[in-house]
Design a protein around this motif. Structure first.
Motif, PDB file in Angstrom:
ATOM      1  N   CYS A  39       0.993  -0.768   0.172  1.00 26.64           N
ATOM      2  CA  CYS A  39      -0.406  -0.235   0.067  1.00 26.64           C
ATOM      3  C   CYS A  39       0.880   0.921  -0.017  1.00 26.64           C
ATOM      4  O   CYS A  39       1.514   0.955   0.919  1.00 26.64           O
ATOM      5  CB  CYS A  39      -0.793   0.068   1.266  1.00 26.64           C
ATOM      6  SG  CYS A  39      -1.790   1.523   1.537  1.00 26.64           S
ATOM      7  N   LEU A  41       0.119   4.019   0.538  1.00 25.17           N
ATOM      8  CA  LEU A  41      -0.535   5.031   1.691  1.00 25.17           C
ATOM      9  C   LEU A  41      -0.238   5.173   3.060  1.00 25.17           C
ATOM     10  O   LEU A  41      -1.037   6.057   4.066  1.00 25.17           O
ATOM     11  CB  LEU A  41      -2.162   5.620   1.718  1.00 25.17           C
ATOM     12  CG  LEU A  41      -2.853   5.171  -0.188  1.00 25.17           C
ATOM     13  CD1 LEU A  41      -4.159   5.297  -0.093  1.00 25.17           C
ATOM     14  CD2 LEU A  41      -2.085   6.237  -0.338  1.00 25.17           C
ATOM     15  N   HIS A  42       0.095   3.601   3.564  1.00 26.84           N
ATOM     16  CA  HIS A  42       1.127   3.465   4.870  1.00 26.84           C
ATOM     17  C   HIS A  42       1.562   2.716   4.716  1.00 26.84           C
ATOM     18  O   HIS A  42       2.391   1.964   3.820  1.00 26.84           O
ATOM     19  CB  HIS A  42      -0.581   3.073   5.668  1.00 26.84           C
ATOM     20  CG  HIS A  42      -0.758   1.233   5.461  1.00 26.84           C
ATOM     21  ND1 HIS A  42      -1.369   0.709   4.157  1.00 26.84           N
ATOM     22  CD2 HIS A  42       0.000   0.782   6.219  1.00 26.84           C
ATOM     23  CE1 HIS A  42      -1.762  -0.238   4.556  1.00 26.84           C
ATOM     24  NE2 HIS A  42      -0.558  -0.585   4.952  1.00 26.84           N
ATOM     25  N   CYS A  60      -6.924  -0.489   0.449  1.00 26.89           N
ATOM     26  CA  CYS A  60      -6.449  -1.325   1.184  1.00 26.89           C
ATOM     27  C   CYS A  60      -7.065  -2.518   2.672  1.00 26.89           C
ATOM     28  O   CYS A  60      -7.487  -1.113   2.958  1.00 26.89           O
ATOM     29  CB  CYS A  60      -5.096  -0.626   1.677  1.00 26.89           C
ATOM     30  SG  CYS A  60      -4.315  -0.908   2.382  1.00 26.89           S
ATOM     31  N   CYS A  63      -4.892  -0.376   5.226  1.00 28.10           N
ATOM     32  CA  CYS A  63      -5.295   1.221   6.170  1.00 28.10           C
ATOM     33  C   CYS A  63      -6.615   1.212   5.573  1.00 28.10           C
ATOM     34  O   CYS A  63      -7.340   2.465   6.633  1.00 28.10           O
ATOM     35  CB  CYS A  63      -4.628   2.050   5.946  1.00 28.10           C
ATOM     36  SG  CYS A  63      -4.631   2.047   3.757  1.00 28.10           S
TER      37      CYS A  63
HETATM   38 ZN   LIG Z   1      -2.893   1.123   3.140  1.00 26.28          ZN
END
Ligand SMILES: [Zn+2]
Length: 324
Positions: A39, A41-42, A60, A63
């Motif tokens: 991911c 985003l995290h 995801c 997250c």
């Molecule tokens: Zn994520």
């Protein structure tokens, strides 16, 4: 009306294409058109990011966030909805244009002896590095005509920053390095040495090539990058200046190996202070980072070009830091 325009934009920018342009790679395929990967985003260590390329959606499992390409741009670049739209539109319009410009400048490099002479003077002699970095030359005064012939409008060229307000090529007598969504031009004459297009300078240079290496060398200039790459250090990346942007920090933050920061060792200490700040910041996030101490007054480019040392001696500098 608005919904229709948004749907059009989403069709023009397939989510998977956009993700890949942001250095995302699928780790495995689940089924036709469905991919899993880390991911973006995290801080993900086990692939939990699902992309459905036929529906143009992501989700995801780590997250819990998901959505379409616009939602992704909002989260990834930390933008509000209208700004994310603007960024996507700009990205979509600019990519094919910059591709054309890069090709054009690449041809010009071969035609202008002053450009190759400058590259030699900066220690770039191998055709491999020129090809790898897609280095070109902007002589000035001919790009505009070429692009208009190809059907691009003058206003599109102005908007991209390739042509200035009075209609001249912005890049003139500059060695040009294509970046993701931008160009960097280094003057070979008396003009200000550095120039970017008005777009965002993007992430770390060549990051997708090096992000899985156990060690990366971070340099501040593309000529530093070029000589190191030429000397066989293919695990090199570049921040294009001593001030890293949020995306470059994020890339380093999520990196698992050791970062060697090899900024200029200039008399005014700015490179050394910046590398100190970056290494301490990364250390505070749990990323192993080391400062490489170059002889005073040198940067990685001059280290090689002025014969201060060779690849083996540069390797020793890295190892000294690892022991310190
Ligand atoms: Zn994520």
């Amino acid at each position: 009306m608005i919904r229709q325009a948004l749907d059009e934009l989403k069709q023009q920018i397939p989510l998977l294409d956009y993700l890949q342009a942001q250095d995302w790679h699928p780790a495995r395929q689940l089924s036709r058109g469905r991919w899993m990967g880390l991911c973006p985003l995290h801080d993900d260590r086990d692939p939990s990011f699902l992309v459905d390329s036929s529906k143009n959606l992501f989700y995801c499992y780590g997250c819990g966030r998901g959505g379409d390409v616009i939602r992704f741009a909002e989260l990834y670049h930390q933008l509000k909805f209208p700004q994310a739209l603007g960024l996507l539109r700009q990205w979509h319009g600019l990519a094919p244009l910059l591709h054309e410009v890069t090709r054009f400048y690449g041809v010009q490099l071969q035609r202008h002896a002053e450009a190759t002479a400058y590259l030699h003077q900066r220690g770039l002699r191998s055709p491999d590095v020129i090809e790898h970095m897609r280095i070109g030359y902007a002589p000035g005064g001919c790009l505009r005509g070429w692009l208009l012939q190809l059907g691009y409008s003058l206003s599109a060229l102005r908007q991209a920053g390739l042509v200035n307000a009075i209609g001249y090529d912005t890049f003139c007598h500059r060695i040009v390095f294509p970046l993701e969504g931008n160009l960097y031009g280094r003057s070979i004459g008396r003009a200000a040495p550095h120039r970017f297009l008005p777009a965002h300078k993007g992430g770390l240079y060549d990051w997708q090539q090096v992000r899985h290496c156990p060690q990366v060398i971070l340099v501040e200039g593309l000529f530093d990058f070029a000589v190191l790459w030429q000397a066989g250090f293919h695990n090199v990346t570049c921040s294009m200046g001593i001030h890293l942007n949020a995306r470059q920090f994020r890339e380093l933050r999520d990196y698992r190996g050791t970062v060697y920061v090899a900024f200029d060792s200039d008399a005014n200490q700015s490179g050394q202070q910046a590398s100190q700040r970056i290494t301490s910041y990364l250390a505070s996030l749990g990323v192993t980072a080391r400062r490489v101490q170059l002889p005073t007054g040198h940067d990685p480019n001059s280290f090689f070009v002025q014969g201060v040392g060779d690849a083996q001696q540069f390797q020793h500098l890295l190892e000294e830091e690892a022991r310190a």
